[in-house]
Design an enzyme around this catalytic site. Structure first.
Site, short mmCIF file in Angstrom:
data_model
loop_
_atom_site.label_atom_id
_atom_site.label_comp_id
_atom_site.label_asym_id
_atom_site.label_seq_id
_atom_site.Cartn_x
_atom_site.Cartn_y
_atom_site.Cartn_z
N ASP A 518 1.07 -1.05 0.07
CA ASP A 518 -0.12 0.08 -0.24
C ASP A 518 0.71 1.14 0.18
OD1 ASP A 518 -2.66 1.71 0.21
OD2 ASP A 518 -1.89 1.74 2.37
N ASP A 713 -1.26 -1.03 6.16
CA ASP A 713 -1.30 -0.20 7.63
C ASP A 713 -2.01 -0.97 8.51
OD1 ASP A 713 -4.03 0.06 7.22
OD2 ASP A 713 -4.17 2.07 6.79
N ASP A 717 -6.55 -1.68 5.77
CA ASP A 717 -6.28 -2.37 4.71
C ASP A 717 -6.76 -3.88 5.15
OD1 ASP A 717 -5.46 -0.75 2.66
OD2 ASP A 717 -3.42 -0.77 3.60
#
Length: 819
Positions: A518, A713, A717
Site C-alpha cells: 500500500d 497499515d 487494509d
C-alpha cells in the site's frame, strides 16, 4: 528534592508487602479484621477463610515470594482460579461467554506429552480450543464458561500427571530454575554412580580367565548393584514415572521405550547377580542414564536460552512507579504499578523503565525502545510526545501523564500477539507430531522383533541389543526440529522490530514470491501535510477548511488528520447524515445541503466536472489532491503531500536483488501512485483502487504459483491483508490490539522487512536441516543397533546428541541479531 518514602499503615497480612495508605481491602480472619494490599490477595484470603483453612496462617513460617504462591496446596483444587480478580491477569474474554487463558505446563518431556495434554483437554466438555508449544511449554486454552470452569480444566491436566499454572514471566522462570536444579541433582547422582560402577567393572573386563576368583567377581557385582540402585531409583525415576503414566492412560510416549530399556537391563543384571550366573549390565545402565540425562540437561539449557528473549517482554515493566499526587508539586510516592490509572502523573528518572503508556508533560530526554521496536538508537522525547511502557528513559527525568495501563498498553498488545504466535501450530509442526506419534509404536515392534531374532540365534546378546534398539531412536529430535527453530526465529525477528503474530507466518514469509505494498502510511510516513488550498467557489479559505475538517471529523485516515490539523482552532460546523464511502470519500448534510469530500471523481458525481482538468494537473505533479463540493458546484481542492520513508528505496532494492517482484496498490490518485512507482523503479504501480479493487488485484496475482505478501497499515487494509497468504502491517501508529496481520513491523522501518525476510529464509533452511538430520539419524542408527553394532551406552549418547543437535542448530539464528 528527593521523593518522600512510601506511606503505609501496615503490611499485607496475606503476602507481607506494604499496604499503601489509600488502600482499604479488609478480610475477617478468625474474628480479627486483617488488611490486604490488593484485590488478588483479598480474593485468596477470602477463599482460605471460606474453605476453613485459616490454620494456614498459623502454620506458615515465612511469607510467600509472590501473591500467587500465597496459598495452601489444598486450595489448588477448590476453585480459586475461577475468581474474577485472580483471573484478570491471565484470562481474557473472547466472546460473550468464551474465555482464553495463557498457561504454562510442568512435566512435559516429549512430543507425546503435548499430544496427550491436547487430546485430554480438548475432550473436556466446554473446551473449544487448546494449543501447546513444545519448545516453550506454554498453552493457550479457550472454553465456554457456562459449561466448564478453569479449575476443572486445571484439575483435568493434573489428573493425567501434569501441572498447569497461570502464565507469567516470573512463574516461568521459577519453573525453569526448579527444572534445572532437579535435573542437575539427578545428573550428579548418575555421574557419581557411573564412575563408581566403572571402577568395579573395569577389573572384570581386563582380568584374564582364572585371574579373578568367583567370590571377588560376586563381590564386584553386588557392589555394582548397590551403586546402580540410586541411579535407577532416583536419577531415572522420571522415565519410569512418565512411562507408567503413559501406559495407564493407554498412550505411548518417548519415556516408554527408555524406561523399558533401563528396566529390562537392570532387572536382568539383578537376576544374574542373585543367581551367580549370566551377564550383568550395571555399567551400561549407569552410563546410559548419565549420558541421556546429560543430553537432556544441555538440551534444556539450550531450549530455555532459545525462549528467554520471548520471555523478556513479560518482565519489561517495573514493579513500582513514582506517582506525583500533587503535580506540579515535586513530592511523590512509590506505588505498585498495578495501582496506576489513566490520568496519573508519574516521574521517570534516567535509567528507569517506563511503567505504562503515556504522554510527556514535562522534561526532555530520550527513550531506548529497542526491546519493543528493535531500534537501537534512543528516540527523543519532549512534552507532547508519547512514551511506551517497557522503554527505558536514558538522559533526564520525565514527568508523564499515564494514558494506558496493564493489559491495555502497547507492550501488553505485543506480548499477547507473541503469545498467540507461540501457541499456534504451523502445518509442518502438526505433520512432525503425527510422524513422531506413530514412530514410537513402530520402534517397539522393531525392538521386539529384533530381540526375538537374537534370542533365537545368540541369546547372550539379545538383551543388550534389545535395549540399544529401544534407546538409540530419537523421535524427540523430530518433534523439536521445527518448534525450537520457530521459537528462536520469532525471538530474533522481534529483536529487529518484526513481530510474528501467527504460527504459520515465518514459513509463509520465507516462501513469499511477490510483495504488494500500500502507499499511504506504508511506503510513506502517513503524516500528510496540506501544502495548498485552491478555492473555486464564493467561500473563503478558512470556511472551506472548516467544512472539510468537519466532514472528516470521524475518520482515522492520514488525510483526515492533516485537514483537521490545518483547521485546528476553528469552530467547526456540525454535519448530519454523515456517510463514508469506502475508498471514495465522505458525504454529509449541512443546512439541508449535501456536501462531499474525497476523490475528485467522487465529488464530481455531485458537483459536476468543470474543474477536473485543473485538478488533474496538480495530480500529475505526484501530490495528492482531495476535492470539496456541494450540489451547486466545486468549493475547493486541497493539495497534500506525504514524505517517502528514507529506507524505502534500499528495502525495494534488497527485495529486487532476490528476484522478488514488487507491486504498489493504492487508493491514492493514479498519477500520484505512478509517479511514486517511477521513483522506486516499480513497473506495476496502480492507483485509484478501492478496497474491492485491491482485493480483486490480489486474487488475480494469486492465480499464479507465487506466495503473495501484502504490506499495509494494518487497520484500513484489513480485508486485503486477510486475503494474502502472509499479511504484514506497519505497527508504528496502529492499534495493535485490533491488528489481525500475520506480521507487524513495530518500528515502521521497511529495512526491517528485508532483513526479516532473510532471517525467515534462514529459519526455513534450518528447519529443513533439522528434519533431514532427524530422519537420517533414525534411519541409520536403528538398523545399526538391530545388527548389534551399537551398545546401550553408545545408544544413550546418540539419542542425547541427536536432540541436542537440532536445538544448537536452531540457536544459530541468534548470531546475526546478537552481532
Amino acid at each position: 528534592m528527593s521523593p518522600s518514602p512510601v506511606t503505609h499503615v501496615q503490611d499485607c497480612y496475606h503476602c507481607g508487602l506494604p499496604i499503601p495508605s489509600d488502600v482499604d481491602l479488609p478480610v475477617d480472619i478468625d474474628g480479627a479484621r486483617r488488611q490486604t494490599c490488593c484485590t488478588g490477595c483479598q480474593a485468596v484470603a477470602e477463599s482460605i477463610v471460606a474453605n476453613g483453612l485459616t490454620d494456614y496462617y498459623k502454620r506458615r513460617d515465612a511469607m510467600p515470594e509472590q501473591a500467587r504462591e500465597a496459598m495452601p496446596d489444598e486450595l489448588k483444587d477448590l476453585g480459586l482460579f475461577d475468581h474474577p480478580d485472580f483471573q484478570k491477569d491471565f484470562v481474557k474474554p473472547i466472546g460473550e461467554h468464551e474465555r482464553e487463558a495463557a498457561l504454562i505446563l510442568e512435566g512435559i518431556t516429549c512430543s507425546a506429552c503435548i499430544w496427550l495434554n491436547e487430546q485430554h483437554v480438548a475432550h473436556q466438555p466446554g473446551v473449544t480450543a487448546v494449543d501447546i508449544n513444545y519448545a516453550t511449554r506454554r498453552a493457550r486454552v479457550r472454553w465456554d464458561e457456562r459449561r466448564v470452569k478453569l479449575s476443572d480444566i486445571l484439575a483435568a491436566i493434573q489428573a493425567i500427571g501434569y501441572r498447569a499454572y497461570p502464565y507469567d514471566a516470573t512463574r516461568s522462570e521459577q519453573i525453569s530454575q526448579r527444572e534445572r536444579r532437579s535435573a542437575l541433582w539427578r545428573l550428579f547422582v548418575a555421574g557419581f554412580g557411573m564412575m563408581q560402577v566403572m571402577m568395579y567393572a573395569f577389573p572384570v573386563y581386563v582380568a584374564d580367565p582364572g585371574d579373578m576368583t568367583s567370590d571377588i567377581e560376586s563381590l564386584m557385582r553386588w557392589a555394582s548393584l548397590i551403586l546402580t540402585a540410586p541411579v535407577v531409583l532416583y536419577s531415572a525415576a522420571p522415565f519410569f514415572r512418565n512411562a507408567f503414566r503413559d501406559i495407564r492412560l493407554r498412550r505411548l510416549g518417548m519415556d516408554v521405550p527408555v524406561a523399558l530399556g533401563i528396566g529390562a537391563a537392570f532387572v536382568a543384571s539383578c537376576w544374574a547377580t542373585f543367581a551367580g550366573a549370566g551377564e550383568v549390565y550395571f555399567d551400561s545402565v549407569t552410563m546410559f542414564v548419565f549420558f541421556l540425562l546429560c543430553g537432556r540437561y544441555v538440551e534444556m539449557l539450550a531450549r530455555q536460552k532459545a525462549i528467554r528473549g520471548v520471555e523478556e517482554l513479560g518482565k519489561a515493566l517495573p514493579a513500582f512507579a513514582e506517582r506525583l499526587a500533587g503535580y506540579p508539586s515535586p513530592e511523590g510516592d512509590r506505588v505498585p504499578v498495578s495501582q496506576l490509572k489513566a490520568g496519573d502523573i508519574i516521574r521517570i528518572k534516567p535509567g528507569e523503565t517506563v511503567p505504562a503508556d503515556g504522554v510527556v508533560v514535562d522534561g526532555e530526554s530520550a527513550a531506548n525502545e529497542a526491546l519493543l521496536t528493535g531500534e537501537s538508537r534512543p528516540v527523543p522525547k519532549r512534552p507532547g510526545h508519547e512514551v511506551t511502557g517497557g522503554s527505558v528513559n536514558v538522559n533526564s527525568p520525565l514527568c508523564v501523564r499515564v494514558t494506558r495501563t496493564g493489559e491495555h498498553t502497547r507492550l501488553a498488545a505485543i506480548r499477547q500477539l507473541m503469545e498467540r504466535a507461540s501457541t499456534e501450530k504451523p502445518r509442518v509442526v502438526q505433520q512432525a507430531d503425527k510422524v513422531a506419534a506413530h514412530f514410537i509404536i513402530a520402534l517397539l515392534v522393531l525392538a521386539c522383533v529384533t530381540a526375538a531374532w537374537w534370542w533365537w540365534h545368540d541369546p547372550d546378546r539379545a538383551l543388550w541389543i534389545f535395549v540399544s534398539v529401544l534407546v538409540v531412536s530419537c523421535p524427540c529430535a523430530l518433534s523439536l526440529a521445527t518448534p525450537v527453530a520457530l521459537t528462536v526465529a520469532t525471538d530474533s525477528l522481534a529483536r529487529i522490530g518484526v513481530l510474528v503474530t501467527r504460527g504459520h507466518a515465518i514459513e509463509a514469509f520465507a516462501r513469499a514470491g511477490h510483495f504488494v505494498f500500500d502507499k499511504t502510511g506504508t511506503l510513506t510516513y502517513g503524516e500528510m501535510r496540506v501544502e495548498g488550498v485552491r478555492v473555486f467557489g464564493p467561500l473563503a479559505e478558512a470556511q472551506v477548511l472548516g467544512l472539510a475538517a468537519a466532514l472528516e471529523q470521524g475518520s482515522e485516515h492520514a488525510i483526515a488528520t492533516a485537514l483537521r490539523l490545518r483547521a485546528s482552532g476553528m469552530e467547526l460546523p456540525v454535519f448530519t447524515d454523515v456517510r463514508a464511502t469506502t475508498g471514495q470519500g465522505v458525504s454529509g448534510r449541512l443546512g439541508g445541503v449535501e456536501y462531499r469530500i474525497g476523490r475528485p471523481s467522487f465529488v464530481a458525481e455531485l458537483a459536476g466536472t468543470s474543474v477536473l482538468e485543473a485538478i488533474h494537473l496538480d495530480e500529475q505533479s505526484g501530490r495528492t489532491v482531495i476535492a470539496l463540493g456541494d450540489a451547486s458546484g466545486w468549493l475547493a481542492a486541497f493539495v497534500l503531500s506525504d514524505g517517502l520513508r528514507e529506507d524505502c528505496p534500499a528495502a525495494f532494492e534488497s527485495l529486487r536483488a532476490k528476484g522478488i517482484p514488487i507491486s504498489i496498490f493504492s487508493g491514492d490518485t493514479p498519477a500520484t501512485v505512478e509517479s511514486l512507482g517511477r521513483q522506486l523503479g516499480v513497473s506495476r504501480a496502480e492507483g485509484g483502487m478501492t478496497p474491492e479493487g485491491k482485493h480483486a488485484g490480489l486474487r488475480a496475482l494469486q492465480q499464479g504459483e507465487a506466495v503473495i505478501a501484502m504490506v499495509g497499515d494494518g487497520v484500513n487494509d484489513a480485508p486485503v491483508l486477510a486475503q494474502a497468504q502472509v499479511s504484514i502491517a506497519m505497527g508504528g501508529g496502529t492499534d495493535l490490539a485490533r491488528n489481525q496481520a500475520d506480521i507487524v513491523l513495530l518500528s515502521g522501518r521497511l529495512a526491517s522487512l528485508a532483513e526479516g525476510h532473510d532471517l525467515a529464509l534462514r529459519a526455513l533452511k534450518i528447519i529443513r536441516q533439522n528434519l533431514w538430520w532427524s530422519f537420517a539419524y533414525n534411519f541409520t542408527a536403528i538398523p545399526l543397533a538391530m545388527f548389534g553394532l551399537v551398545t546401550p551406552w553408545m545408544a544413550g549418547i546418540g539419542m542425547s546428541a541427536s536432540s541436542l543437535f537440532v536445538v544448537l542448530n536452531a540457536l544459530r539464528l541468534q548470531r546475526r541479531v546478537q552481532a
